[in-house]
Design an enzyme around this catalytic site. Sequence first.
Site, PDB file in Angstrom:
ATOM      1  N   GLU A 129      -2.925   2.520   8.507  1.00 37.64           N
ATOM      2  CA  GLU A 129      -3.092   3.321   7.288  1.00 37.64           C
ATOM      3  C   GLU A 129      -3.798   4.625   7.644  1.00 37.64           C
ATOM      4  O   GLU A 129      -3.543   5.678   7.073  1.00 37.64           O
ATOM      5  CB  GLU A 129      -3.920   2.534   6.253  1.00 37.64           C
ATOM      6  CG  GLU A 129      -4.050   3.213   4.896  1.00 37.64           C
ATOM      7  CD  GLU A 129      -5.296   4.080   4.736  1.00 37.64           C
ATOM      8  OE1 GLU A 129      -5.397   4.776   3.724  1.00 37.64           O
ATOM      9  OE2 GLU A 129      -6.159   4.077   5.627  1.00 37.64           O
ATOM     10  N   ASP A 145      -9.012  -0.583  -1.966  1.00 33.57           N
ATOM     11  CA  ASP A 145      -9.466   0.282  -0.869  1.00 33.57           C
ATOM     12  C   ASP A 145     -10.872   0.805  -1.197  1.00 33.57           C
ATOM     13  O   ASP A 145     -11.180   1.070  -2.365  1.00 33.57           O
ATOM     14  CB  ASP A 145      -8.480   1.444  -0.675  1.00 33.57           C
ATOM     15  CG  ASP A 145      -8.558   2.058   0.718  1.00 33.57           C
ATOM     16  OD1 ASP A 145      -9.402   1.638   1.534  1.00 33.57           O
ATOM     17  OD2 ASP A 145      -7.772   2.988   0.996  1.00 33.57           O
TER      18      ASP A 145
END
Length: 352
Positions: free
Chosen positions: A180, A225
């Site tokens: 990511e 997140d």
Amino acid sequence: MYTDSARLLVYALVTLLTLSPASTYKILSNQTLTRLPRPQTDFDIHNGRLLSPILRTRVPGSSGSKLVRNHFTQFISREVPTYNIELHKTVTNGTPVINFIAVRDPPGISKGNISRLTLVAHYDSRAEPAGFIGAIDSAAPVAMILHAIRSIDAALTRKWQSGPELGNPRGVQIIFTDAEEGFREGDDMLYGARALASEWEQSVYAPGSRYPNRIKAIELFVLLDLLGSKGPKIMSFFNATHGAYNNIAVLEKRLRELRQFKSKGDAWFVDAGPRKDVPVRYPIYDDQVPFEQREVDILHLIDMDPGTLAFPTVWHTLEDNGESLDLDVVEDWSVLLTAFVAEWLDLEGYMT
Ligand SMILES: *[C@@H]1O[C@H](CO)[C@@H](O)[C@H](O)[C@H]1NC(C)=O
Ligand SMILES: *[C@@H]1O[C@H](CO)[C@@H](O)[C@H](O)[C@H]1NC(C)=O
Ligand SMILES: *[C@@H]1O[C@H](CO)[C@@H](O)[C@H](O)[C@H]1NC(C)=O
């Protein structure tokens, strides 16, 4: 802005019923909310069985990355062997990028006829600064998701044993994405998520299936997140999932009222209430983007201050390690996520 539970609940229900007129949404009882499984010592940052093995460097292609994936595999084999593990592998600039996926589908239903609640976080850590751990980014979110799926697993079994799913059969899947962060400063990001979204778009189901491909079979993409710092602020980024956002906001409020939250402070869901009162929120560039581009419904749970647009202060620094986590908040998130998943999957009556 924050209204009382009852009003909030009405907004959540109205939005949800508007989205899917065929389904009824049954909220969890107070009794269920006060008996949700807790992580106990599993979130101890030094020797906890769940979180501590993830609190290490996990750069794509490194031995740390492999150790963490092995930990996920062991956790799933031990705690939720009902899940099927898949490793989705691609290569970027000579580095393997490996997404970790685990799926539990209801029995006796063809793959293309199941929609899946999808819980997502990235498990890789940044290469720079050297030694970066990424406790909120996203070791703790990964641990919260693993705690949630184990906490509802027996209830899901009981529900599926009690009779066939009515309406749209649903399963659960988790995705822990790799790369990511990108490989170096200023690099592009989201390698794992982009490769996976593209592949799943091409994973076509048998003709006559309810869903044409694996992307369309995602019922809701819940992305966690930057969670685990004190006093998170979570905005509502998408109209289509504002009902789901309100569902989790109501659960937060109810869990606090029932004294099931360890952390104190303001409510986390700053946009709770009717959508028309919510300022325009711009999506953040994160793993949801390749899925959002393919019209998947996204609930993005990310800590960002709506006034300053700042992430938690430890973001992308060496300070983002186990010691900086607020463990009360981490535990509260894990319990809240468990409640959200249990309620979404209609598990009231099956949890104990
Ligand atoms: C999948 O669902 C559709 C209805 O949406 C049905 O027509 C079809 O028979 C189902 N497929 C299987 C293999 O059960
Ligand atoms: C559930 O708990 C809340 C908060 O303590 C309380 O106000 C409400 O009356 C309870 N509901 C029921 C059905 O007991
Ligand atoms: C989202 O909903 C609000 C309130 O109903 C509306 O004003 C806005 O135009 C919607 N945004 C989009 C992108 O549809």
